[in-house]
Design a protein around this motif. Structure first.
Motif, short mmCIF file in Angstrom:
data_model
loop_
_atom_site.label_atom_id
_atom_site.label_comp_id
_atom_site.label_asym_id
_atom_site.label_seq_id
_atom_site.Cartn_x
_atom_site.Cartn_y
_atom_site.Cartn_z
N ARG A 297 1.28 -1.60 -0.17
CA ARG A 297 -0.02 -0.44 0.11
C ARG A 297 0.75 1.32 -0.06
N ASN A 298 1.18 1.61 -0.99
CA ASN A 298 2.29 3.24 -1.12
C ASN A 298 1.32 4.20 -1.76
N ASP A 299 1.71 4.96 -2.32
CA ASP A 299 0.92 6.00 -2.63
C ASP A 299 0.78 5.91 -4.28
N SER A 300 -1.36 6.91 -4.46
CA SER A 300 -1.28 6.15 -5.11
C SER A 300 -1.67 7.03 -6.35
N VAL A 301 -2.86 7.22 -7.59
CA VAL A 301 -2.97 8.07 -8.45
C VAL A 301 -3.92 7.47 -9.16
N GLY A 302 -5.59 7.83 -8.71
CA GLY A 302 -6.45 7.38 -9.51
C GLY A 302 -7.70 8.47 -10.50
N TYR A 303 -7.57 7.73 -11.72
CA TYR A 303 -8.10 8.50 -12.35
C TYR A 303 -9.47 7.88 -12.86
N THR A 304 -10.07 8.23 -13.48
CA THR A 304 -12.31 7.84 -13.21
C THR A 304 -12.98 8.55 -14.67
N ALA A 305 -13.77 7.70 -15.04
CA ALA A 305 -14.53 8.49 -15.89
C ALA A 305 -15.42 7.52 -16.10
N GLY A 306 -16.72 7.59 -16.64
CA GLY A 306 -18.07 8.17 -16.01
C GLY A 306 -19.14 8.26 -16.67
N PHE A 307 -20.19 7.67 -16.80
CA PHE A 307 -21.98 8.33 -17.65
C PHE A 307 -23.13 7.72 -16.47
N SER A 308 -23.76 8.66 -16.87
CA SER A 308 -25.45 7.73 -16.26
C SER A 308 -25.75 8.19 -17.40
N PHE B 279 0.11 2.58 -8.83
CA PHE B 279 0.66 3.17 -6.76
C PHE B 279 1.97 3.47 -8.07
N LYS B 280 2.63 4.77 -6.58
CA LYS B 280 3.89 4.37 -6.83
C LYS B 280 5.05 3.70 -6.85
N GLU B 281 6.20 3.40 -7.48
CA GLU B 281 6.79 2.44 -7.47
C GLU B 281 7.70 2.35 -5.57
N VAL B 282 8.33 1.63 -4.98
CA VAL B 282 8.56 1.43 -4.10
C VAL B 282 9.05 0.60 -3.55
N THR B 283 10.81 1.11 -2.77
CA THR B 283 11.53 0.19 -2.67
C THR B 283 11.41 -0.13 -0.82
N GLU B 284 11.12 -0.48 -0.59
CA GLU B 284 11.00 -1.22 1.24
C GLU B 284 11.26 -2.56 1.81
#
Length: 415
Positions: free
Chosen positions: A347-358, A376-381
């Motif tokens: 569970r690292n930082d993430s960005v969501g791109y969304t679209a839809g309709f009704s 999700f951001k690539e992470v070395t942990e």
């Protein structure tokens, strides 16, 4: 060797997935399509989740919204020092929601929501490099939310509701990197529990200074999930007093699901609707997880999560009387601290791109569709809290790449 030192983390990871795991915001197709904004948007019974104060503003007496999603996700792991590589199976979850509201009068409305804000299904290859932390985990949490909403003043409404959480979990991992029985079979532990419950509350306020502008605030309380009847099954352990005996042993644990607050604003302009939300999840409530086993032994382990923010932007456009288009974006911070990154919750930082309709088939009935691409951001942990004596390397570390594709479909009915 104290057997708790070797195996307590296993039990911790099982419960941890409820809180910090693969949580994707899928509480409404309409609002997910708008970047999961909604605390100041009043379009359907979905507002029951985002801000209960909005129920009293719905135009129709009866409102029903229902829908579901397919969550397709995968995680890649690589240890660049050893060259080890692993990939989870193509995972699918099916979160859903059902909301209903009824206007008792012009100033008072009631509602009921059933939805799944927490859930995960992660399967790594058998005996992969991190099998001492997780092989497979499957969990689900269903929330039931009765709600009331009242128009306090002309431009101010309030809403409040209870939240009843019911969950289940199944978890499996190898006991360590090297431990086997006399026949060479990897020592393994499985944990299972169902019917775990917790109760909380939520409250919201809506301010509508004019017909075009709305401002909302919603607070969802801390919920303590209590596991009292769980069973841990130990198998393929060598016959030694230093490790658990093969068989079944009970355990109890309490896990906090954090409180969260959301502030939002929505503005209408002709055929357009714009929305902004800011969410703050108070993950710092999750400092430790206490595990008590049936034999009386116990363990307290640090989690030390950080509070985390989510920033959401959404837009809606009425293309025709029947077709409404939506789009959005959000950025979700991870609450997990460096050094406490575990592969069952990548569970690292993430960005969501969304679209839809009704699409409205009639004045009463419409179909809602949405799509989310979550990167999700690539992470070395590393995960430093696990100690496996005699094994190297310890801690467990690597590079993670994750993504999710989430299509959704739903219906809205009003009369």
């Amino acid at each position: 060797m104290n057997k708790l030192k070797v195996f307590a983390i296993l039990c911790l990871l099982t419960a941890t997935t409820y809180a910090g795991g693969y949580r994707v915001s899928t509480q409404s197709n309409r609002q997910l399509a708008m970047g999961h904004t909604g605390v100041a948007v009043m379009s359907s019974a979905d507002v029951l989740f985002f801000n209960p104060a909005g129920l009293v503003h719905l135009e129709n007496k009866l409102n029903i919204s229902a829908g579901g999603f397919g969550v397709f996700s995968d995680v890649n792991y690589q240890n660049r020092e050893t060259g080890a590589f692993a990939e989870t199976d193509s995972l699918m979850g099916t979160p859903f929601y059902l909301y209903g509201s009824y206007a008792v009068s012009d100033k008072f409305a009631v509602g009921l929501g059933i939805y799944t804000p927490y859930g995960s299904n992660v399967t790594w290859p058998t005996d992969w490099e991190g099998s001492h932390l997780v092989n497979e985990i499957e969990l689900q949490a269903i929330f039931i939310q009765p709600t009331i909403s009242y128009q306090l003043f002309e431009n101010v409404s309030l809403g409040v509701g209870a939240m009843i959480a019911v969950g289940s979990v199944d978890f499996n991992r190898n006991a360590s990197r090297s431990l086997t029985d006399e026949q060479g079979n990897r020592s393994n532990v499985s944990i299972s529990d169902s019917g775990v419950t917790g109760i909380g509350w939520n409250a919201g306020i809506m301010f509508t200074p004019n017909d075009n502008l709305s401002i909302g605030f919603n607070y969802r309380s801390l919920i303590d999930i209590e596991s009292e009847d769980g069973e841990a099954t130990f198998s393929n352990f060598p016959n030694s007093p230093l490790v658990p005996a093969n068989g079944v042993q009970g355990f109890t644990a309490t896990l906090p699901l954090p409180a969260e607050a959301t502030l939002g604003v929505a503005y209408k302009m002709d055929k357009w609707l714009f929305a902004l939300d800011y969410n703050r999840a108070f993950w710092s409530e999750y400092e430790n997880l206490d595990i008590v086993f049936a034999d009386g032994s116990e363990s307290i382990n640090p989690r030390e999560y950080n509070d985390a923010s989510t920033y959401r932007v959404g837009v809606q456009y009425m293309a025709t009387e029947s077709l409404t288009l939506r789009g959005g974006w959000y950025f979700d911070e991870s609450p997990v601290q460096s050094g406490l990154f575990a592969p069952e919750t990548p569970r690292n930082d993430s960005v969501g791109y969304t679209a839809g309709f009704s699409y409205n088939f009639s004045p009463r009935f419409s179909i809602d569709a949405s799509f989310l691409y979550l990167r999700f951001k690539e992470v070395t942990e590393s995960y430093d809290a696990y100690a496996d004596p005699g094994a190297s390397p310890s801690p467990f570390s690597g590079t993670y790449k994750s993504r999710a594709l989430i299509p959704g479909i739903g219906i809205t009915y009003s009369m």
